[in-house]
Design a protein around this motif. Sequence first.
Motif, PDB file in Angstrom:
ATOM      1  N   PHE A 503       0.823  -1.211   0.000  1.00 25.21           N
ATOM      2  CA  PHE A 503       0.000   0.000   0.000  1.00 25.21           C
ATOM      3  C   PHE A 503       0.856   1.260   0.000  1.00 25.21           C
ATOM      4  O   PHE A 503       0.609   2.215  -0.746  1.00 25.21           O
ATOM      5  CB  PHE A 503      -0.918  -0.025   1.222  1.00 25.21           C
ATOM      6  CG  PHE A 503      -1.676   1.258   1.414  1.00 25.21           C
ATOM      7  CD1 PHE A 503      -2.809   1.525   0.645  1.00 25.21           C
ATOM      8  CD2 PHE A 503      -1.258   2.209   2.344  1.00 25.21           C
ATOM      9  CE1 PHE A 503      -3.496   2.722   0.827  1.00 25.21           C
ATOM     10  CE2 PHE A 503      -1.951   3.391   2.505  1.00 25.21           C
ATOM     11  CZ  PHE A 503      -3.082   3.659   1.754  1.00 25.21           C
ATOM     12  N   GLY A 504       1.910   1.254   0.822  1.00 26.10           N
ATOM     13  CA  GLY A 504       2.778   2.419   0.880  1.00 26.10           C
ATOM     14  C   GLY A 504       3.519   2.648  -0.414  1.00 26.10           C
ATOM     15  O   GLY A 504       3.677   3.782  -0.873  1.00 26.10           O
ATOM     16  N   GLN A 505       4.020   1.599  -1.037  1.00 29.84           N
ATOM     17  CA  GLN A 505       4.741   1.761  -2.302  1.00 29.84           C
ATOM     18  C   GLN A 505       3.801   2.241  -3.409  1.00 29.84           C
ATOM     19  O   GLN A 505       4.171   3.092  -4.228  1.00 29.84           O
ATOM     20  CB  GLN A 505       5.395   0.437  -2.676  1.00 29.84           C
ATOM     21  CG  GLN A 505       6.512   0.011  -1.728  1.00 29.84           C
ATOM     22  CD  GLN A 505       7.102  -1.337  -2.099  1.00 29.84           C
ATOM     23  OE1 GLN A 505       6.684  -1.955  -3.078  1.00 29.84           O
ATOM     24  NE2 GLN A 505       8.070  -1.800  -1.299  1.00 29.84           N
ATOM     25  N   ASN A 506       2.587   1.710  -3.444  1.00 31.26           N
ATOM     26  CA  ASN A 506       1.625   2.165  -4.455  1.00 31.26           C
ATOM     27  C   ASN A 506       1.237   3.638  -4.232  1.00 31.26           C
ATOM     28  O   ASN A 506       1.076   4.404  -5.183  1.00 31.26           O
ATOM     29  CB  ASN A 506       0.383   1.286  -4.412  1.00 31.26           C
ATOM     30  CG  ASN A 506       0.670  -0.136  -4.862  1.00 31.26           C
ATOM     31  OD1 ASN A 506       1.630  -0.380  -5.613  1.00 31.26           O
ATOM     32  ND2 ASN A 506      -0.141  -1.086  -4.403  1.00 31.26           N
ATOM     33  N   LYS A 507       1.099   3.982  -2.964  1.00 27.03           N
ATOM     34  CA  LYS A 507       0.753   5.381  -2.653  1.00 27.03           C
ATOM     35  C   LYS A 507       1.862   6.337  -3.073  1.00 27.03           C
ATOM     36  O   LYS A 507       1.613   7.420  -3.636  1.00 27.03           O
ATOM     37  CB  LYS A 507       0.495   5.506  -1.151  1.00 27.03           C
ATOM     38  CG  LYS A 507      -0.331   6.720  -0.743  1.00 27.03           C
ATOM     39  CD  LYS A 507      -1.763   6.566  -1.191  1.00 27.03           C
ATOM     40  CE  LYS A 507      -2.611   7.689  -0.631  1.00 27.03           C
ATOM     41  NZ  LYS A 507      -4.012   7.606  -1.071  1.00 27.03           N
ATOM     42  N   LEU A 508       3.104   5.948  -2.840  1.00 26.66           N
ATOM     43  CA  LEU A 508       4.236   6.779  -3.233  1.00 26.66           C
ATOM     44  C   LEU A 508       4.322   6.893  -4.747  1.00 26.66           C
ATOM     45  O   LEU A 508       4.583   7.962  -5.301  1.00 26.66           O
ATOM     46  CB  LEU A 508       5.533   6.201  -2.649  1.00 26.66           C
ATOM     47  CG  LEU A 508       6.818   6.955  -2.988  1.00 26.66           C
ATOM     48  CD1 LEU A 508       6.747   8.394  -2.463  1.00 26.66           C
ATOM     49  CD2 LEU A 508       8.022   6.232  -2.406  1.00 26.66           C
ATOM     50  N   GLU A 509       4.116   5.797  -5.438  1.00 28.95           N
ATOM     51  CA  GLU A 509       4.180   5.815  -6.905  1.00 28.95           C
ATOM     52  C   GLU A 509       3.065   6.685  -7.487  1.00 28.95           C
ATOM     53  O   GLU A 509       3.289   7.453  -8.442  1.00 28.95           O
ATOM     54  CB  GLU A 509       4.079   4.379  -7.430  1.00 28.95           C
ATOM     55  CG  GLU A 509       4.214   4.289  -8.952  1.00 28.95           C
ATOM     56  CD  GLU A 509       4.140   2.844  -9.442  1.00 28.95           C
ATOM     57  OE1 GLU A 509       4.204   2.650 -10.663  1.00 28.95           O
ATOM     58  OE2 GLU A 509       4.037   1.940  -8.588  1.00 28.95           O
ATOM     59  N   ALA A 510       1.861   6.574  -6.922  1.00 33.56           N
ATOM     60  CA  ALA A 510       0.756   7.402  -7.411  1.00 33.56           C
ATOM     61  C   ALA A 510       1.022   8.881  -7.154  1.00 33.56           C
ATOM     62  O   ALA A 510       0.701   9.749  -7.988  1.00 33.56           O
ATOM     63  CB  ALA A 510      -0.535   6.980  -6.722  1.00 33.56           C
ATOM     64  N   SER A 511       1.638   9.188  -6.004  1.00 27.56           N
ATOM     65  CA  SER A 511       1.959  10.586  -5.695  1.00 27.56           C
ATOM     66  C   SER A 511       2.973  11.139  -6.676  1.00 27.56           C
ATOM     67  O   SER A 511       2.861  12.279  -7.147  1.00 27.56           O
ATOM     68  CB  SER A 511       2.471  10.698  -4.257  1.00 27.56           C
ATOM     69  OG  SER A 511       2.837  12.020  -3.959  1.00 27.56           O
ATOM     70  N   ARG A 512       3.979  10.332  -7.007  1.00 32.99           N
ATOM     71  CA  ARG A 512       4.987  10.802  -7.961  1.00 32.99           C
ATOM     72  C   ARG A 512       4.399  10.958  -9.360  1.00 32.99           C
ATOM     73  O   ARG A 512       4.730  11.906 -10.087  1.00 32.99           O
ATOM     74  CB  ARG A 512       6.158   9.829  -7.966  1.00 32.99           C
ATOM     75  CG  ARG A 512       7.012   9.915  -6.715  1.00 32.99           C
ATOM     76  CD  ARG A 512       8.153   8.927  -6.731  1.00 32.99           C
ATOM     77  NE  ARG A 512       9.022   9.121  -5.560  1.00 32.99           N
ATOM     78  CZ  ARG A 512      10.062   8.334  -5.283  1.00 32.99           C
ATOM     79  NH1 ARG A 512      10.344   7.289  -6.074  1.00 32.99           N
ATOM     80  NH2 ARG A 512      10.803   8.576  -4.213  1.00 32.99           N
ATOM     81  N   GLU A 513       3.549  10.035  -9.784  1.00 33.56           N
ATOM     82  CA  GLU A 513       2.912  10.174 -11.086  1.00 33.56           C
ATOM     83  C   GLU A 513       2.037  11.434 -11.136  1.00 33.56           C
ATOM     84  O   GLU A 513       1.989  12.137 -12.150  1.00 33.56           O
ATOM     85  CB  GLU A 513       2.073   8.932 -11.372  1.00 33.56           C
ATOM     86  CG  GLU A 513       2.907   7.692 -11.659  1.00 33.56           C
ATOM     87  CD  GLU A 513       2.037   6.470 -11.912  1.00 33.56           C
ATOM     88  OE1 GLU A 513       0.789   6.623 -11.814  1.00 33.56           O
ATOM     89  OE2 GLU A 513       2.572   5.406 -12.203  1.00 33.56           O
ATOM     90  N   ARG A 514       1.325  11.709 -10.057  1.00 31.66           N
ATOM     91  CA  ARG A 514       0.502  12.919  -9.997  1.00 31.66           C
ATOM     92  C   ARG A 514       1.360  14.172 -10.112  1.00 31.66           C
ATOM     93  O   ARG A 514       1.031  15.109 -10.868  1.00 31.66           O
ATOM     94  CB  ARG A 514      -0.275  12.921  -8.691  1.00 31.66           C
ATOM     95  CG  ARG A 514      -1.178  14.131  -8.485  1.00 31.66           C
ATOM     96  CD  ARG A 514      -1.750  14.100  -7.086  1.00 31.66           C
ATOM     97  NE  ARG A 514      -0.681  14.176  -6.100  1.00 31.66           N
ATOM     98  CZ  ARG A 514      -0.849  13.910  -4.799  1.00 31.66           C
ATOM     99  NH1 ARG A 514      -2.023  13.499  -4.348  1.00 31.66           N
ATOM    100  NH2 ARG A 514       0.173  13.994  -3.961  1.00 31.66           N
TER     101      ARG A 514
END
Length: 773
Positions: A503-514
């Motif tokens: 969950f944390g890795q997906n959240k970080l990746e989504a934040s960077r893509e945003r």
Amino acid sequence: MLHEILLSLSGQPSPLFSPPQSKDTLAQDGLSILSPPERALLGSVTHLGQLHARLRSHTSQISSSHGSVICRSVSTTIATVHLGAFQKKILDVEKAILAEDSGYVGGYGIVPLSTVVGEFAPWTRRMEWLWEIVRFILPEKLTAGHSYGCSGAGLIDYLRAETLTGYLDIKEMAVQLATAAETAWMKQLSMWLLYGNLPMYGKEDFFIYEEESEDDDNQFSMKPDLRPEFVSVQTAASILFIGKSLNHIRAKRRTSGGISTAPVRLYQEHIEQLAGLTSPISASKLSTAVDWIRLSLSQSTLSKLLPLPKILEMLELLHNFLLLGRGEFAVALVAHADSRMEESRQRGARGKAPGALEKYLVKEGDVMTALAQTWAELVSLQKEEDPTDEELELARELLRLSISERKSGRVATPSQGLGVVPEISTVSFEDLLFPTPTNLTVHVRAPLDLFLSSSDIAIYSKIHSYLLGIRRAQIRLGDLWKRTSLRRNHPSPWGPPRSNSAFGQNKLEASRERDNARIRHMRPVWATASACLFVLSEIGTFFQGEVVHESWQHLREWIQGSPESTSVHGSRPGTASSSKPPRNSRAASPDRMSSRPSSQSGPTMVRHDPEALTVAHRRHLSSLVKALFLTEVQFTSALRALLTGVDRFVALTIRLEAIQRNMDLETDEGVVDALIDYVQEEQEVWQELRATSDNVKRNMKDLVASLREIDDSRSGGESVGIVTTGLGTGPSTGPGFRHYVPRQPAGVDRLLMKLDFGSLRGAGITGLADLVM
């Protein structure tokens, strides 16, 4: 019949020569015995007698009711001198006939009719010319808007033109009448030059008049249509200055109380200078006499009342504050004005839906508070060990920031003197600092109002709004780069244990893509902001450095007479320390305002008397207006559209940052506001921002296109100023007197070359704008 002929020539009514219906014809009753030649001879007598009667009646009406003293004087001269000479001629002929003079009386006591008529034949042309003069003074049928016929100046010009004739008798009469007219005009002029008072009688016909003003100070101006042609514009400006000075000094002595003012003396030399002007008045002699009186007055009285250091101090203040010579003043004023508007918006937004737009009405208190906070900030920047900034203290007393009451963007321009300011564009920049039009003005205290007029201050205020609008746009665009979250964002991992989970890795990746998506979307916006900042910076630097700063340095060098003291200055806006003149400046010596009078010709002609400084300042102001392109409607319109677009562009960018910050709080932290749909609002702001960005790019292209048109129009020989390699060159009006010649700034081609060079190696502003597409 002889007595009837002489009575008719004298203007008396006669049944033989006064027909009831037609003019200039004989009565038929009782003259049937006359032959046709005799009738023709008596017809000329009738015409002459009726001209005499009409002249008597018309001159009497002019002398009693005409509003011009000059016209009355000419009319009285016609009645007493020329009609008197005609009446004397009639008496001489009558006396010769009664004495049976052989020149008139023939054999058997016969008086030939042709001899009598021949004696008055030359007077027909003279009477007809005099009748034209009196009808010019007072037409028989006045047109609408002319209550009393011609003016005194128009009559003087007309009579001087009539002296250029082929008839010797007409020329002599024209010279006599012109002498009477010029003598009456000189009496009016003497009242103004010697006492500073308008003529007691006929002041409506004098070319100087008193303006209606609410305050107690008398304001005087010129009426160009009442100025005789032999009075040049420069001479008229000197006459106005002398009278204003004398009037001002006497008025202040009556109301000053304990304030000591220099006494006004009526110098015998001044009277002799005016008495030496004989008719026909020569333009050069009048100019020399007026210059002599002006300089004598300046050296004796005005040198104490209006010293050169005081004038230079006011010019320094105008340059440093109204022309943004002190850069920290403009920065502080813009910052506090924006702060006041932001506070007002926050107060107005309470209780309203977020994001709702409402026009805020600026109050006088907001404007005054912004200026007061600006002064407080500038004072706080001074160190305790620094000496007191006297210029700042003087500016706090004199400068006023207030809401403008004018409806039009056009300001009144001075029209007297050689420094006539051209017509300024009607495009207004006064509503850029605040939504409501405001202007920064200077309260000119006596006796500096002899040097600075209200129209001069209005033009300075116009230039201030113009330059401040450009500077404000630069500041607001530059502040966008301080908003780091808009330019780049490096989200850090949450740290264990959440970073180790899926969950944390997906959240970080989504934040960077945003964040990467936002940065990609913002690249065109930053390119537009960079291009616009570059264009405004180059134009602002050109205006502030090449035009305002260098022109001021040139004027100060001319005033101080020390070019070496101000030749090494940069072109960037200065600060409080850099704007102060050198301590060893010769302008601080009041001795430069006076010189030892010559033993032969009175006071020596100098160039730095107050009136010469006024003309120099007007020329400087005129050159400044042209060099800043304030006369170009197309350029000012394009610049105004660009500055308006920049305001909206910056506001939308800041609004976008706030929306994205709230979206991040909602997504990452779970802070939800149910009343606002940030996603929908972000899309709307993005759409408006792209449209505004395209509009800003179009405005930049239009602005540079207008600069190219200015370059093309001025490259054909029309110059902003006069090219000069020295100080004080130009036409002279007397020995030792030289007019100030404004400095010619660099051409528009230099500014265009900088824009082309800075936009991708000569690709032009089009190439720079295409980069942001």
